[in-house]
Design an enzyme around this catalytic site. Sequence first.
Site, short mmCIF file in Angstrom:
data_model
loop_
_atom_site.label_atom_id
_atom_site.label_comp_id
_atom_site.label_asym_id
_atom_site.label_seq_id
_atom_site.Cartn_x
_atom_site.Cartn_y
_atom_site.Cartn_z
N HIS A 63 40.99 2.09 125.33
CA HIS A 63 40.11 2.35 124.19
C HIS A 63 38.86 3.10 124.64
O HIS A 63 38.54 3.15 125.82
CB HIS A 63 39.73 1.05 123.46
CG HIS A 63 38.70 0.23 124.16
ND1 HIS A 63 37.63 -0.33 123.51
CD2 HIS A 63 38.55 -0.11 125.46
CE1 HIS A 63 36.88 -1.00 124.37
NE2 HIS A 63 37.42 -0.88 125.56
N CYS A 117 32.16 0.75 127.19
CA CYS A 117 32.82 -0.43 127.77
C CYS A 117 32.96 -0.24 129.28
O CYS A 117 33.14 0.88 129.76
CB CYS A 117 34.21 -0.61 127.14
SG CYS A 117 35.12 -2.03 127.76
N GLN A 135 39.42 -9.21 119.89
CA GLN A 135 38.88 -9.42 118.55
C GLN A 135 39.95 -9.09 117.52
O GLN A 135 40.74 -8.16 117.73
CB GLN A 135 37.62 -8.57 118.35
CG GLN A 135 36.48 -9.02 119.24
CD GLN A 135 35.28 -8.08 119.15
OE1 GLN A 135 35.00 -7.52 118.11
NE2 GLN A 135 34.58 -7.94 120.26
N SER A 158 31.85 -5.59 118.51
CA SER A 158 31.42 -4.90 119.72
C SER A 158 30.93 -3.48 119.46
O SER A 158 30.16 -2.93 120.23
CB SER A 158 32.56 -4.83 120.74
OG SER A 158 32.92 -6.13 121.14
N HIS A 161 35.67 1.74 117.86
CA HIS A 161 36.63 2.07 118.91
C HIS A 161 37.64 3.10 118.43
O HIS A 161 38.00 3.12 117.25
CB HIS A 161 37.49 0.84 119.28
CG HIS A 161 36.79 -0.42 119.52
ND1 HIS A 161 36.63 -0.98 120.76
CD2 HIS A 161 36.21 -1.30 118.64
CE1 HIS A 161 36.00 -2.14 120.65
NE2 HIS A 161 35.72 -2.35 119.38
#
Length: 167
Positions: A63, A117, A135, A158, A161
């Site tokens: 991702h 990330c 998630q 977060s 993505h």
Amino acid sequence: MADAGLPTGWEVRHSNSKNLPYFFNGASKESRWEPPEGTDVEKLKVYMAQNTRKPEGKIRAAHLLVKHKESRRPSSWKQQNITRTKEEAISILKGHEARIRSGEISLGDLAQTESDCSSAKKHGDLGPFGKGEMQKEFEEVAFALEPGQLSNVVETASGVHLIERLE
């Protein structure tokens, strides 16, 4: 446990941070990436081939994450205090998506420099994961993709993505 061909006291372990096997000696507490001296390389190859398969029911995805000021942790390896809005993050990610879909660059290559990330250093590769490990919004999209397929923008706590299913 099958014979890994390692000298006495050594075992193969798995690094979660690098998603790679490594070698550990329980007596000396030494760990290393390369097999220790005295390893039967042919036995080790057979052992690794038989014991490093993707676990049943798991997929593998990469991702590219763009965080924003409302993300649950608005900081990253790239930027200590992220101040962009969610709308700005989505706009940035849509620009990345266009570049990936056009064939200009792969998600993995772009993730190395643009993802918020820590998986960026692994081309965004999250390694194998099963249901209940990510998630919910991320998991639902990742499991619905076919290998090689790229998602549209996915929003989670977060950030936002792009997800590419690898396996």
